[in-house]
Design a protein around this motif. Structure first.
Motif, PDB file in Angstrom:
ATOM      1  N   THR A 157       0.837  -1.199   0.000  1.00  0.00           N
ATOM      2  CA  THR A 157       0.000   0.000   0.000  1.00  0.00           C
ATOM      3  C   THR A 157       0.871   1.248   0.000  1.00  0.00           C
ATOM      4  O   THR A 157       0.571   2.221  -0.698  1.00  0.00           O
ATOM      5  CB  THR A 157      -0.948  -0.010   1.209  1.00  0.00           C
ATOM      6  N   GLY A 158       1.966   1.219   0.765  1.00  0.00           N
ATOM      7  CA  GLY A 158       2.902   2.343   0.752  1.00  0.00           C
ATOM      8  C   GLY A 158       3.534   2.546  -0.610  1.00  0.00           C
ATOM      9  O   GLY A 158       3.721   3.676  -1.069  1.00  0.00           O
ATOM     10  N   VAL A 198      10.058   6.300  -1.639  1.00  0.00           N
ATOM     11  CA  VAL A 198      10.826   5.634  -0.579  1.00  0.00           C
ATOM     12  C   VAL A 198      10.265   5.984   0.789  1.00  0.00           C
ATOM     13  O   VAL A 198      10.111   5.114   1.664  1.00  0.00           O
ATOM     14  CB  VAL A 198      12.320   6.008  -0.692  1.00  0.00           C
ATOM     15  N   SER A 199       9.922   7.244   0.991  1.00  0.00           N
ATOM     16  CA  SER A 199       9.376   7.674   2.292  1.00  0.00           C
ATOM     17  C   SER A 199       8.050   6.990   2.594  1.00  0.00           C
ATOM     18  O   SER A 199       7.805   6.575   3.732  1.00  0.00           O
ATOM     19  CB  SER A 199       9.180   9.190   2.311  1.00  0.00           C
ATOM     20  N   SER A 200       7.204   6.868   1.592  1.00  0.00           N
ATOM     21  CA  SER A 200       5.903   6.248   1.848  1.00  0.00           C
ATOM     22  C   SER A 200       6.039   4.755   2.128  1.00  0.00           C
ATOM     23  O   SER A 200       5.329   4.212   2.974  1.00  0.00           O
ATOM     24  CB  SER A 200       4.939   6.499   0.689  1.00  0.00           C
ATOM     25  N   VAL A 201       6.960   4.080   1.442  1.00  0.00           N
ATOM     26  CA  VAL A 201       7.174   2.651   1.708  1.00  0.00           C
ATOM     27  C   VAL A 201       7.747   2.457   3.108  1.00  0.00           C
ATOM     28  O   VAL A 201       7.313   1.574   3.857  1.00  0.00           O
ATOM     29  CB  VAL A 201       8.091   2.019   0.638  1.00  0.00           C
ATOM     30  N   ILE A 202       8.710   3.290   3.493  1.00  0.00           N
ATOM     31  CA  ILE A 202       9.299   3.176   4.829  1.00  0.00           C
ATOM     32  C   ILE A 202       8.266   3.477   5.903  1.00  0.00           C
ATOM     33  O   ILE A 202       8.152   2.749   6.901  1.00  0.00           O
ATOM     34  CB  ILE A 202      10.525   4.099   4.958  1.00  0.00           C
ATOM     35  N   ALA A 203       7.486   4.545   5.703  1.00  0.00           N
ATOM     36  CA  ALA A 203       6.471   4.902   6.700  1.00  0.00           C
ATOM     37  C   ALA A 203       5.416   3.803   6.828  1.00  0.00           C
ATOM     38  O   ALA A 203       5.022   3.436   7.944  1.00  0.00           O
ATOM     39  CB  ALA A 203       5.820   6.227   6.324  1.00  0.00           C
ATOM     40  N   ALA A 204       4.962   3.274   5.704  1.00  0.00           N
ATOM     41  CA  ALA A 204       3.950   2.213   5.754  1.00  0.00           C
ATOM     42  C   ALA A 204       4.533   0.947   6.362  1.00  0.00           C
ATOM     43  O   ALA A 204       3.858   0.246   7.121  1.00  0.00           O
ATOM     44  CB  ALA A 204       3.408   1.932   4.349  1.00  0.00           C
ATOM     45  N   LEU A 231       6.990   0.762   8.588  1.00  0.00           N
ATOM     46  CA  LEU A 231       7.119   0.972  10.033  1.00  0.00           C
ATOM     47  C   LEU A 231       5.762   0.899  10.729  1.00  0.00           C
ATOM     48  O   LEU A 231       5.639   0.325  11.808  1.00  0.00           O
ATOM     49  CB  LEU A 231       7.781   2.320  10.313  1.00  0.00           C
ATOM     50  N   LEU A 232       4.745   1.489  10.108  1.00  0.00           N
ATOM     51  CA  LEU A 232       3.395   1.405  10.684  1.00  0.00           C
ATOM     52  C   LEU A 232       2.927  -0.043  10.740  1.00  0.00           C
ATOM     53  O   LEU A 232       2.343  -0.486  11.747  1.00  0.00           O
ATOM     54  CB  LEU A 232       2.431   2.257   9.860  1.00  0.00           C
ATOM     55  N   GLY A 233       3.200  -0.794   9.690  1.00  0.00           N
ATOM     56  CA  GLY A 233       2.841  -2.210   9.686  1.00  0.00           C
ATOM     57  C   GLY A 233       3.578  -2.986  10.767  1.00  0.00           C
ATOM     58  O   GLY A 233       3.004  -3.841  11.432  1.00  0.00           O
ATOM     59  N   ALA A 234       4.873  -2.675  10.958  1.00  0.00           N
ATOM     60  CA  ALA A 234       5.655  -3.373  11.984  1.00  0.00           C
ATOM     61  C   ALA A 234       5.140  -3.048  13.380  1.00  0.00           C
ATOM     62  O   ALA A 234       5.115  -3.930  14.255  1.00  0.00           O
ATOM     63  CB  ALA A 234       7.131  -2.984  11.856  1.00  0.00           C
TER      64      ALA A 234
END
Length: 129
Positions: free
Chosen positions: A74-75, A114-120, A122-125
């Protein structure tokens, strides 16, 4: 927290994330082969994440990896949204017969992706635990 949901719900989450990604790719590229390829790669990535999660020292379960896959995909889909306008302009130029040696996207587009994948991710983790 989310990993405690029943497996069918987690599979639906992963299927929805994959559908959303393939839908965006289909709208941008408008080539069925590219969409099918993205679908195959997405399923391969999901299975790969589950396999690698099981091999880790912490032994991440399939449920946890499905949640992480759903959030990461999704990210990635959200991160592709800034590419829409330049890509459609380039595709229109190609349709009219204008060929360039190379196409450049704005420099901030990869940073958003990259920011959206990392943020998503981290939120998933955080939501997995």
């Amino acid at each position: 927290m989310l990993a405690r949901l029943p497996l069918p719900y987690l599979l639906l989450m992963a299927a929805f994330a994959t559908f959303l990604f393939c839908f965006v790719v289909d709208r941008y590229v408008k080539m069925r082969k590219a969409t099918v390829l993205c679908l195959v790669v997405s399923v391969g990535c999901c299975i790969g994440m589950i396999a690698v999660g099981g091999l880790q020292f912490q032994h991440w379960s399939a449920e946890q990896m499905l949640v992480l896959y759903s959030f990461a995909w999704t990210g990635l889909t959200i991160g592709l949204l800034p590419y829409r306008k330049p890509y459609l302009e380039y595709r229109e130029e190609q349709r009219r017969g204008i060929r360039r040696d190379g196409y450049e996207f704005p420099k901030w587009c990869p940073m958003v992706t990259v920011s959206s994948v990392i943020a998503a991710g981290l939120l998933g983790a955080v939501l997995v635990r």
